[in-house]
Design an enzyme around this catalytic site. Structure first.
Site, PDB file in Angstrom:
ATOM      1  N   TYR A  24       0.788  -1.227   0.000  1.00  0.00           N
ATOM      2  CA  TYR A  24       0.000   0.000   0.000  1.00  0.00           C
ATOM      3  C   TYR A  24       0.825   1.285   0.000  1.00  0.00           C
ATOM      4  O   TYR A  24       0.281   2.371   0.186  1.00  0.00           O
ATOM      5  CB  TYR A  24      -0.991  -0.031   1.174  1.00  0.00           C
ATOM      6  N   ASN A  75     -13.787   0.781   0.077  1.00  0.00           N
ATOM      7  CA  ASN A  75     -12.722  -0.213   0.090  1.00  0.00           C
ATOM      8  C   ASN A  75     -12.987  -1.063   1.331  1.00  0.00           C
ATOM      9  O   ASN A  75     -12.608  -0.676   2.439  1.00  0.00           O
ATOM     10  CB  ASN A  75     -11.334   0.426   0.153  1.00  0.00           C
ATOM     11  N   HIS A 101      -9.761  -0.366  -4.561  1.00  0.00           N
ATOM     12  CA  HIS A 101      -8.684  -1.050  -3.835  1.00  0.00           C
ATOM     13  C   HIS A 101      -7.379  -0.340  -4.155  1.00  0.00           C
ATOM     14  O   HIS A 101      -7.124   0.014  -5.315  1.00  0.00           O
ATOM     15  CB  HIS A 101      -8.565  -2.516  -4.266  1.00  0.00           C
TER      16      HIS A 101
END
Ligand code: DHK
Length: 146
Positions: A24, A75, A101
């Site tokens: 991420y 999300n 996402h």
């Protein structure tokens, strides 16, 4: 009146930026929220950006959106792959739903390849990090245009 968007984030999203070896990136959740707030304002949207680690809280927020939001960006994170309650709540929401996402879930483990949430989504954005969140808000602004 500006259109109102609920941007709902699921479990562990609050940890974005803290595990820089993960999928991420290094941007913190607070910074991602600030980006989304700026982008929403530029699109003329009022943004309610929330995060919970709890499935029932997310279901309550989606139900609240029926009264208080014109669109939902979600999300659902790890709950995307299992949560029939989140799917059912989204199916009961009338406006546009964008599933977002951070990572490209289809490049990852097989168990991330099937999201229950997608069945209720107007569109899905994945793999573009926080840019994808901004694109989700742009999509919502377009979809809500009269
Ligand atoms: C976020 C998570 O927390 C994971 O559980 C999902 C999603 C993917 C994302 O890419 O934003 O599998």
């Amino acid at each position: 009146m500006p259109h109102r968007v609920f941007f709902l984030n699921g479990p562990n999203a609050n940890l974005y930026g803290l595990d820089t070896n993960g999928s991420y990136g290094s941007e913190s959740f607070a910074s991602i929220e600030a980006r989304c707030q700026r982008h929403a304002a530029a699109q003329g949207l009022t943004l309610d950006f929330r995060q919970s680690n709890h499935e029932g809280v997310l279901v309550d927020w989606i139900q609240e959106a029926r009264l208080n939001a014109d669109a939902v960006v979600i999300n659902a994170a790890g709950l995307s792959y299992s949560s029939v309650p989140i799917l059912d709540a989204l199916l009961a929401f009338d406006g546009p739903v964008i599933e977002a996402h951070m990572s490209n879930i289809w490049k990852r483990e097989r168990f991330r390849h099937h999201s229950c949430v997608s069945r209720a989504a107007t569109g899905v954005i994945a793999g573009l990090g926080a840019l994808g969140y901004e694109l989700a808000l742009t999509a919502v602004a377009e979809l809500l245009k009269p």
